[in-house]
Design a protein around this motif. Structure first.
Motif, short mmCIF file in Angstrom:
data_model
loop_
_atom_site.label_atom_id
_atom_site.label_comp_id
_atom_site.label_asym_id
_atom_site.label_seq_id
_atom_site.Cartn_x
_atom_site.Cartn_y
_atom_site.Cartn_z
N ASP A 75 0.84 -1.20 0.00
CA ASP A 75 0.00 0.00 0.00
C ASP A 75 0.88 1.25 0.00
OD1 ASP A 75 -2.25 -1.56 0.16
OD2 ASP A 75 -2.48 -1.37 2.31
N GLY A 76 0.38 2.28 -0.64
CA GLY A 76 1.12 3.54 -0.60
C GLY A 76 0.89 4.39 -1.83
N GLU A 77 1.61 5.48 -1.89
CA GLU A 77 1.49 6.42 -2.99
C GLU A 77 2.20 5.87 -4.23
OE1 GLU A 77 1.61 11.05 -2.66
OE2 GLU A 77 3.63 10.38 -3.14
N ALA A 78 1.56 6.07 -5.38
CA ALA A 78 2.13 5.56 -6.63
C ALA A 78 2.26 6.70 -7.63
CB ALA A 78 1.24 4.47 -7.21
N ASN A 79 3.38 6.75 -8.34
CA ASN A 79 3.57 7.69 -9.44
C ASN A 79 3.06 7.06 -10.72
OD1 ASN A 79 4.92 9.71 -7.89
ND2 ASN A 79 6.77 8.48 -7.96
N LEU A 80 2.28 7.80 -11.49
CA LEU A 80 1.68 7.27 -12.71
C LEU A 80 2.35 7.87 -13.94
CD1 LEU A 80 -2.11 7.42 -11.74
CD2 LEU A 80 -0.52 5.50 -11.51
#
Length: 215
Positions: A75-80
């Motif tokens: 889980d966590g922040e993802a760069n797209l």
């Protein structure tokens, strides 16, 4: 921001996942942030456009990632990134039970969607102790691209929570309809340069002295 590639092997434990580095490397003590790719996966994805013109007539490109639950994502922040361009950030929620992970890749101005009330089919009448309101809308979806477009359109009709109020769905252009939520969904395949029309029409009968929000 300096980026360096290293090789890491994931090791699955009972309650967590560890990554073992196959080669050692040095990090300078100069205070700079350094990022590195540790593990890389290639997964299949489905791309389709999504729009709720009742709220926003812009279409959003959605990527649906398949087979994601075979990997130990955190889980966590993802760069797209899309087509080698950074498009923003999202949250990777691996606690979902869905078979797909969905990410929005932004708005697309080549899909023109409008939602207009059809005044000649909209009316209100008093019938005895009740009022009957007829509501009609036309949703237009135009594909300005040079390739076919797959788009999901959603709308909604009122849901009665009182036995004295009756909602009748009259026309929905073959939508998927959820009676409990009033949600309507259409999945359209539109050819380049073409326009598809969706007609939505419903009637609401209610006590004539009641105040009703019908849209």
């Amino acid at each position: 921001r300096i980026k360096k590639t290293i090789v890491a092997t994931p090791v699955v434990r009972q309650t967590h996942v560890e990554y073992t580095l196959e080669n050692t490397f040095s990090v300078k003590s100069d205070g700079e942030v350094r990022a590195t790719d540790m593990v890389e996966y290639e997964l299949d994805a489905l791309f389709e456009y999504y729009c709720v013109p009742k709220l926003d007539t812009d279409a959003f490109l959605i990527a649906k990632i398949l087979g994601w639950d075979e990997y130990n994502f955190l889980d966590g922040e993802a760069n797209l990134f899309f087509e080698d361009k950074y498009v923003g950030k999202s949250i990777l929620d691996t606690r979902t039970t869905s078979d797909t992970l969905a990410f929005s890749l932004g708005r697309d101005g080549n899909d023109v969607v409008t939602r207009e009330k059809k005044k000649d089919h909209t009316s209100r009448h008093v019938i005895g102790s009740n009022q009957k309101a007829m509501m009609a809308y036309e949703i237009s979806v135009r594909n300005k691209k040079a390739e076919p477009l797959t788009i999901v359109i959603e709308d909604q009709i009122p849901v009665a929570n009182d036995k004295d109020i009756i909602v009748d769905k009259i026309e929905d252009s073959e939508a998927e309809y959820d009676k409990d939520t009033g949600l309507l969904k259409w999945k359209k395949e539109i050819k380049p340069g073409k326009t598809d029309l969706i007609n939505l029409k419903y009637a609401v009968r209610y006590p004539k002295y009641s105040r009703m929000i019908l849209e």
